[in-house]
Motif scaffolding. Structure first.
Motif, PDB file in Angstrom:
ATOM      1  N   ASN A 111       0.848  -1.193   0.000  1.00  0.00           N
ATOM      2  CA  ASN A 111       0.000   0.000   0.000  1.00  0.00           C
ATOM      3  C   ASN A 111       0.884   1.243   0.000  1.00  0.00           C
ATOM      4  OD1 ASN A 111      -2.217   1.721   0.161  1.00  0.00           O
ATOM      5  ND2 ASN A 111      -2.310   1.608   2.394  1.00  0.00           N
ATOM      6  N   VAL A 114       0.876   7.812  -1.283  1.00  0.00           N
ATOM      7  CA  VAL A 114       1.386   8.836  -2.195  1.00  0.00           C
ATOM      8  C   VAL A 114       2.255   9.850  -1.459  1.00  0.00           C
ATOM      9  CG1 VAL A 114       0.716  10.725  -3.726  1.00  0.00           C
ATOM     10  CG2 VAL A 114      -0.532   8.564  -3.801  1.00  0.00           C
ATOM     11  N   LEU A 117       5.803   8.613  -1.043  1.00  0.00           N
ATOM     12  CA  LEU A 117       6.607   8.424  -2.251  1.00  0.00           C
ATOM     13  C   LEU A 117       7.584   9.573  -2.462  1.00  0.00           C
ATOM     14  CD1 LEU A 117       3.934   7.048  -4.766  1.00  0.00           C
ATOM     15  CD2 LEU A 117       5.827   5.786  -3.734  1.00  0.00           C
ATOM     16  N   THR A 220      -2.796  14.713  -5.908  1.00  0.00           N
ATOM     17  CA  THR A 220      -2.231  13.488  -6.471  1.00  0.00           C
ATOM     18  C   THR A 220      -2.974  12.279  -5.905  1.00  0.00           C
ATOM     19  OG1 THR A 220      -0.040  14.504  -6.646  1.00  0.00           O
ATOM     20  CG2 THR A 220      -0.142  12.097  -6.729  1.00  0.00           C
ATOM     21  N   ARG A 221      -3.406  11.414  -6.779  1.00  0.00           N
ATOM     22  CA  ARG A 221      -4.096  10.202  -6.368  1.00  0.00           C
ATOM     23  C   ARG A 221      -3.525   9.012  -7.129  1.00  0.00           C
ATOM     24  NH1 ARG A 221      -5.402  13.018  -2.883  1.00  0.00           N
ATOM     25  NH2 ARG A 221      -7.496  13.541  -2.114  1.00  0.00           N
ATOM     26  N   ARG A 222      -3.599   7.852  -6.535  1.00  0.00           N
ATOM     27  CA  ARG A 222      -3.111   6.622  -7.176  1.00  0.00           C
ATOM     28  C   ARG A 222      -4.293   5.697  -7.435  1.00  0.00           C
ATOM     29  NH1 ARG A 222      -1.697   1.565  -5.051  1.00  0.00           N
ATOM     30  NH2 ARG A 222      -0.219   0.395  -6.330  1.00  0.00           N
ATOM     31  N   PHE A 223      -4.422   5.261  -8.688  1.00  0.00           N
ATOM     32  CA  PHE A 223      -5.469   4.321  -9.071  1.00  0.00           C
ATOM     33  C   PHE A 223      -4.815   3.085  -9.686  1.00  0.00           C
ATOM     34  CE2 PHE A 223      -7.258   8.596  -9.478  1.00  0.00           C
ATOM     35  CZ  PHE A 223      -8.387   8.507  -8.668  1.00  0.00           C
ATOM     36  N   ALA A 224      -5.241   1.923  -9.272  1.00  0.00           N
ATOM     37  CA  ALA A 224      -4.673   0.674  -9.783  1.00  0.00           C
ATOM     38  C   ALA A 224      -5.707  -0.038 -10.646  1.00  0.00           C
ATOM     39  CB  ALA A 224      -4.230  -0.218  -8.632  1.00  0.00           C
TER      40      ALA A 224
END
Length: 308
Positions: A111, A114, A117, A220-224
């Motif tokens: 997990n 963001v 990172l 900023t977002r993270r999509f998988a």
């Protein structure tokens, strides 16, 4: 796990080219597009599992040694920008940062938050140093399991993502001792001759330099997305205008569609929106530019506007 993780910087040093830059290459002229570029660092993160018995110390020594050799071919990255006109290729060097991480790579990747990172990057994206300090910074973050992360910060004033990719591939080839010098893919220069800088242009109506405003709200977002769902989405959105949408096109359209719907739901009406996508024009211009052309201006923005 990632919220409990700690990244500690244990070393910073400057890596200079292994061979001095020749005198006739000491002034690398910026192109018009270089001059107009936003002063930020372009970031990139790469993660590698532990697949070798080589010690962390040996890995870092190999990387710094090969980095010095690579900088002889990418000599502008070891220089400093002066007056927004030239890069003084004075071999001041690139910054190399070593850090240690208090968890395993697999635990972190379960997990990857963001906000964490950014700690793997050697410089802040919005740092003004991108226009006056080191043009390239590399951070090696070593996990407890032996895995590592390579974080890159390269000045957007002289390089785009493709240029960074060219640099990384060359660095990897030089690090690989089984590859001979003649097999190493080297960069090609010359963007200033194709796009002359402002002081050499007769056109007085040049666009103003783009300045990044910290007043802008950036999220900023993270999509998988897994492969099967992406393939299904590509089939679903295919039409006569775009019979074979790429993965990027399909995912980008979905995210934009959802953003418009969310905005409309919140405001009660659909507002104008702009979607911007960078495009590598090296092979699209006539005549095509070399695939390993060192430059920034080859990435342009394509924009679509919706106003209904």
């Amino acid at each position: 796990m990632s919220t409990q993780m700690k990244i500690e910087i244990i070393e910073r040093r400057i890596i200079k080219p292994s061979s001095p830059t020749p005198h006739h290459l000491r002034n690398f002229e910026l192109s018009f597009f270089d001059q107009m570029a936003i002063t930020i660092y372009t970031p990139l993160l790469l993660f590698f599992p532990n697949t070798e018995s080589t010690s962390k110390f040996e890995i870092c020594e190999q990387l710094t040694e090969s980095l010095a050799k690579t900088l002889t071919h990418f000599y502008p990255l070891a220089g400093r920008i002066k007056g927004n006109t030239v890069v003084e290729c004075n071999d001041d060097g690139a910054e190399f940062v070593k850090a240690q991480v208090s968890c395993s790579l697999s635990d972190f990747l379960e997990n990857p938050a963001v906000e964490i990172l950014e700690q793997f990057l050697p410089a802040e994206i919005l740092s003004k140093e991108a226009g006056s300090g080191p043009l390239l910074l590399v951070q090696v973050s070593l996990f407890e399991c032996g895995g590592m992360a390579l974080g890159f910060s390269i000045s957007h004033k002289i390089a785009d993502a493709s240029t960074l990719s060219i640099f990384i591939n060359c660095w990897a080839q030089i690090t690989n001792t089984s590859i001979t010098d003649s097999e190493v893919t080297l960069p090609e220069f010359g963007s200033a001759s194709l796009f002359p800088p402002l002081e050499k242009s007769s056109d007085s109506s040049q666009p103003p330099a783009r300045v990044y405003s910290k007043n802008h709200i950036n999220i900023t977002r993270r999509f998988a997305f897994d492969g099967a769902n992406i393939s299904a989405l590509q089939s679903k959105v295919a039409n006569s205008s775009v019979p074979k949408p790429t993965r990027v096109e399909a995912i980008s359209a979905l995210i934009w569609k959802c953003a418009i719907e969310a905005s409309t739901s919140k405001s009660g009406s659909q507002r104008p929106s702009v979607f911007s996508q960078d495009v590598n024009l090296r092979k699209r211009v006539v005549p095509p530019l070399p695939a390993h052309f060192f430059s920034w201006e080859i990435f342009f923005e394509e924009q679509d506007v919706v106003n209904k």
